[in-house]
Design a protein around this motif. Structure first.
Motif, PDB file in Angstrom:
ATOM      1  N   CYS A   1       0.839  -1.211   0.000  1.00 19.69           N
ATOM      2  CA  CYS A   1       0.000   0.000   0.000  1.00 19.69           C
ATOM      3  C   CYS A   1       0.868   1.253   0.000  1.00 19.69           C
ATOM      4  O   CYS A   1       0.599   2.214  -0.745  1.00 19.69           O
ATOM      5  CB  CYS A   1      -0.925   0.007   1.213  1.00 19.69           C
ATOM      6  SG  CYS A   1      -2.221  -1.243   1.170  1.00 19.69           S
ATOM      7  N   ILE A   2       1.904   1.249   0.831  1.00 16.55           N
ATOM      8  CA  ILE A   2       2.790   2.411   0.917  1.00 16.55           C
ATOM      9  C   ILE A   2       3.566   2.601  -0.388  1.00 16.55           C
ATOM     10  O   ILE A   2       3.748   3.730  -0.863  1.00 16.55           O
ATOM     11  CB  ILE A   2       3.750   2.253   2.110  1.00 16.55           C
ATOM     12  CG1 ILE A   2       2.966   2.396   3.410  1.00 16.55           C
ATOM     13  CG2 ILE A   2       4.886   3.263   2.051  1.00 16.55           C
ATOM     14  CD1 ILE A   2       3.780   2.148   4.660  1.00 16.55           C
ATOM     15  N   ILE A   3       4.020   1.500  -0.981  1.00 14.78           N
ATOM     16  CA  ILE A   3       4.735   1.571  -2.260  1.00 14.78           C
ATOM     17  C   ILE A   3       3.847   2.189  -3.339  1.00 14.78           C
ATOM     18  O   ILE A   3       4.273   3.087  -4.084  1.00 14.78           O
ATOM     19  CB  ILE A   3       5.206   0.170  -2.694  1.00 14.78           C
ATOM     20  CG1 ILE A   3       6.366  -0.293  -1.816  1.00 14.78           C
ATOM     21  CG2 ILE A   3       5.639   0.165  -4.159  1.00 14.78           C
ATOM     22  CD1 ILE A   3       6.736  -1.741  -2.028  1.00 14.78           C
ATOM     23  N   ALA A   4       2.602   1.716  -3.432  1.00 15.23           N
ATOM     24  CA  ALA A   4       1.675   2.245  -4.431  1.00 15.23           C
ATOM     25  C   ALA A   4       1.440   3.737  -4.218  1.00 15.23           C
ATOM     26  O   ALA A   4       1.420   4.523  -5.172  1.00 15.23           O
ATOM     27  CB  ALA A   4       0.354   1.486  -4.370  1.00 15.23           C
ATOM     28  N   LEU A   5       1.281   4.135  -2.957  1.00 11.61           N
ATOM     29  CA  LEU A   5       1.035   5.546  -2.629  1.00 11.61           C
ATOM     30  C   LEU A   5       2.246   6.406  -2.960  1.00 11.61           C
ATOM     31  O   LEU A   5       2.106   7.532  -3.455  1.00 11.61           O
ATOM     32  CB  LEU A   5       0.701   5.658  -1.140  1.00 11.61           C
ATOM     33  CG  LEU A   5       0.357   7.047  -0.596  1.00 11.61           C
ATOM     34  CD1 LEU A   5      -0.963   7.521  -1.184  1.00 11.61           C
ATOM     35  CD2 LEU A   5       0.290   7.022   0.920  1.00 11.61           C
ATOM     36  N   PHE A   6       3.440   5.894  -2.708  1.00  5.36           N
ATOM     37  CA  PHE A   6       4.658   6.682  -2.886  1.00  5.36           C
ATOM     38  C   PHE A   6       5.058   6.809  -4.354  1.00  5.36           C
ATOM     39  O   PHE A   6       5.420   7.905  -4.813  1.00  5.36           O
ATOM     40  CB  PHE A   6       5.797   6.034  -2.090  1.00  5.36           C
ATOM     41  CG  PHE A   6       7.088   6.809  -2.125  1.00  5.36           C
ATOM     42  CD1 PHE A   6       7.297   7.871  -1.255  1.00  5.36           C
ATOM     43  CD2 PHE A   6       8.103   6.468  -3.013  1.00  5.36           C
ATOM     44  CE1 PHE A   6       8.493   8.581  -1.273  1.00  5.36           C
ATOM     45  CE2 PHE A   6       9.293   7.179  -3.049  1.00  5.36           C
ATOM     46  CZ  PHE A   6       9.493   8.240  -2.173  1.00  5.36           C
ATOM     47  N   TYR A   7       4.998   5.710  -5.100  1.00 10.10           N
ATOM     48  CA  TYR A   7       5.541   5.715  -6.458  1.00 10.10           C
ATOM     49  C   TYR A   7       4.528   6.059  -7.547  1.00 10.10           C
ATOM     50  O   TYR A   7       4.922   6.509  -8.628  1.00 10.10           O
ATOM     51  CB  TYR A   7       6.176   4.357  -6.779  1.00 10.10           C
ATOM     52  CG  TYR A   7       7.456   4.101  -6.043  1.00 10.10           C
ATOM     53  CD1 TYR A   7       8.620   4.770  -6.378  1.00 10.10           C
ATOM     54  CD2 TYR A   7       7.512   3.192  -4.992  1.00 10.10           C
ATOM     55  CE1 TYR A   7       9.807   4.537  -5.693  1.00 10.10           C
ATOM     56  CE2 TYR A   7       8.689   2.953  -4.305  1.00 10.10           C
ATOM     57  CZ  TYR A   7       9.831   3.630  -4.667  1.00 10.10           C
ATOM     58  OH  TYR A   7      11.000   3.391  -3.984  1.00 10.10           O
ATOM     59  N   SER A   8       3.230   5.856  -7.298  1.00  8.25           N
ATOM     60  CA  SER A   8       2.250   6.091  -8.356  1.00  8.25           C
ATOM     61  C   SER A   8       2.240   7.533  -8.873  1.00  8.25           C
ATOM     62  O   SER A   8       2.131   7.746 -10.088  1.00  8.25           O
ATOM     63  CB  SER A   8       0.851   5.654  -7.913  1.00  8.25           C
ATOM     64  OG  SER A   8       0.472   6.277  -6.711  1.00  8.25           O
ATOM     65  N   PRO A   9       2.365   8.570  -8.010  1.00  7.88           N
ATOM     66  CA  PRO A   9       2.408   9.935  -8.560  1.00  7.88           C
ATOM     67  C   PRO A   9       3.611  10.166  -9.467  1.00  7.88           C
ATOM     68  O   PRO A   9       3.508  10.853 -10.483  1.00  7.88           O
ATOM     69  CB  PRO A   9       2.479  10.819  -7.311  1.00  7.88           C
ATOM     70  CG  PRO A   9       1.947   9.986  -6.208  1.00  7.88           C
ATOM     71  CD  PRO A   9       2.365   8.591  -6.533  1.00  7.88           C
ATOM     72  N   VAL A  10       4.765   9.588  -9.100  1.00 11.96           N
ATOM     73  CA  VAL A  10       5.965   9.743  -9.920  1.00 11.96           C
ATOM     74  C   VAL A  10       5.775   9.069 -11.270  1.00 11.96           C
ATOM     75  O   VAL A  10       6.090   9.640 -12.325  1.00 11.96           O
ATOM     76  CB  VAL A  10       7.192   9.151  -9.200  1.00 11.96           C
ATOM     77  CG1 VAL A  10       8.437   9.292 -10.067  1.00 11.96           C
ATOM     78  CG2 VAL A  10       7.402   9.823  -7.852  1.00 11.96           C
ATOM     79  N   VAL A  11       5.248   7.838 -11.252  1.00 10.16           N
ATOM     80  CA  VAL A  11       5.003   7.107 -12.496  1.00 10.16           C
ATOM     81  C   VAL A  11       3.996   7.856 -13.362  1.00 10.16           C
ATOM     82  O   VAL A  11       4.180   8.002 -14.577  1.00 10.16           O
ATOM     83  CB  VAL A  11       4.505   5.674 -12.190  1.00 10.16           C
ATOM     84  CG1 VAL A  11       4.084   4.972 -13.474  1.00 10.16           C
ATOM     85  CG2 VAL A  11       5.576   4.874 -11.465  1.00 10.16           C
ATOM     86  N   PHE A  12       2.941   8.374 -12.730  1.00  9.06           N
ATOM     87  CA  PHE A  12       1.928   9.135 -13.471  1.00  9.06           C
ATOM     88  C   PHE A  12       2.535  10.376 -14.107  1.00  9.06           C
ATOM     89  O   PHE A  12       2.260  10.694 -15.265  1.00  9.06           O
ATOM     90  CB  PHE A  12       0.798   9.550 -12.523  1.00  9.06           C
ATOM     91  CG  PHE A  12      -0.183  10.514 -13.129  1.00  9.06           C
ATOM     92  CD1 PHE A  12      -1.161  10.076 -14.013  1.00  9.06           C
ATOM     93  CD2 PHE A  12      -0.108  11.877 -12.832  1.00  9.06           C
ATOM     94  CE1 PHE A  12      -2.050  10.975 -14.585  1.00  9.06           C
ATOM     95  CE2 PHE A  12      -0.997  12.774 -13.395  1.00  9.06           C
ATOM     96  CZ  PHE A  12      -1.976  12.329 -14.277  1.00  9.06           C
TER      97      PHE A  12
END
Length: 314
Positions: free
Chosen positions: A248-259
């Motif tokens: 959950c934390i990984i998705a929250l942290f990296y998804s904005p960067v990937v987007f």
């Protein structure tokens, strides 16, 4: 190449614009930013108190979580107070040296958080692939070495930022269209050739966040391979549940960067004020949510909080 018909020398006071185009709404924006700051401080301080008080939590996974909380507290401490000063008191001026300091420490803590998430992925890999040797492999001295490696990598990657920015001699304007001193925001208002700075900015992303994300994906690929070798569905579910909070934390942290990267590749451009709001949230939302995720999903932490509340009522 950025040419300037009129330029300002380096020895100046920069002006942080806050959220350009929405200056009249700064007072409203201060409310969620202040709440994020308060929730982040309370949440991460609580996590640190629980881990310090509960001896049963003195194991690698929770010690890494304590490191994450320290970095999260540091990150919001170097960003939010300055933002609130802009929103509440219109304190937009910042000296060049203070700007250099901020452009070093904000990404430093962000890159450190990424490194700690990679360390936590390694922790879950060892716990599932080598459960009997878990505490031996991840002994205290190993955790210290991992923490030092995370810090050293961040310092080495980001120390060139203020040095390169210091070499910029002239600027088109002294207004930075941000609520904090971002390296690329300063570079973009500089006169002359900034191609080296752009290359350096890309290298920082690739050698830190990109590197960490690739190895996290590799770790979880190996974890899934090991989990699906387990014959019992119940045992599989139990093994995967230990990774739930981290995922959950990984998705929250990296998804904005990937987007953000995908948006640039596909040529999608947001309005400047939306981009600035998004960039602010990159730094602020994960530190607020991280303790809530671990607090909600970790039985020992839930029990400690409930027991503490019960004692206060009595």
């Amino acid at each position: 190449m950025s040419s300037c018909n009129y330029s300002i020398s380096q020895s100046l006071i920069f002006v942080l614009a806050g959220i350009p185009g929405l200056e009249s709404s700064h007072g409203w924006f201060s409310v969620p930013f202040f709440l994020i700051f308060v929730i982040t401080v309370i949440g991460n301080a609580t996590i640190l108190c629980i881990i310090q008080a509960e001896k049963s939590l003195h194991e690698p996974m929770f010690l890494l979580l304590a490191m994450l909380s320290v970095v999260d507290l540091s990150l919001v401490s170097v960003t939010v107070p300055r933002m609130l000063a802009i929103f509440w008191m219109n304190a937009k001026e910042i000296s060049f040296n203070a700007c250099l300091t901020q452009m070093f420490f904000i990404p430093l803590f962000y890159v450190m958080e990424s490194g700690i998430l990679l360390a936590m992925a390694f922790d879950r890999f060892v716990a599932i692939w080598h459960p009997l040797r878990y505490t031996t492999i991840l002994a205290d001295n190993m955790l210290v070495k991992m923490a030092m490696a995370v810090l050293a990598r961040a310092v080495v990657v980001l120390i060139p930022a203020p040095i390169l920015a210091k070499r910029l001699e002239n600027f088109q304007t002294n207004i930075i269209a941000y609520s904090y001193c971002a390296y690329m925001a300063v570079v973009q208002i500089a006169c002359g050739d900034i191609s080296d700075h752009i290359v350096y900015g890309l290298m920082v992303i690739v050698t830190s966040v990109g590197y960490d994300l690739c190895f996290i994906i590799l770790s979880y690929g190996l974890i899934l391979h090991a989990v699906f070798q387990i014959p019992s569905w119940e045992a599989r579910g139990k093994a995967l549940s230990t990774c739930g909070s981290h995922l959950c934390i990984i998705a929250l942290f990296y998804s904005p960067v990937v987007f953000s990267v995908l948006a640039q590749i596909l040529g999608y451009h947001m309005a400047p004020y939306l981009q600035i709001i998004m960039d602010n949230l990159y730094f602020l939302v994960p530190p607020m949510i991280n303790p809530l995720i671990y607090g909600a999903r970790t039985k020992q932490m839930r029990e400690w909080v409930l027991q503490t509340l019960h004692c206060h009522r009595d």
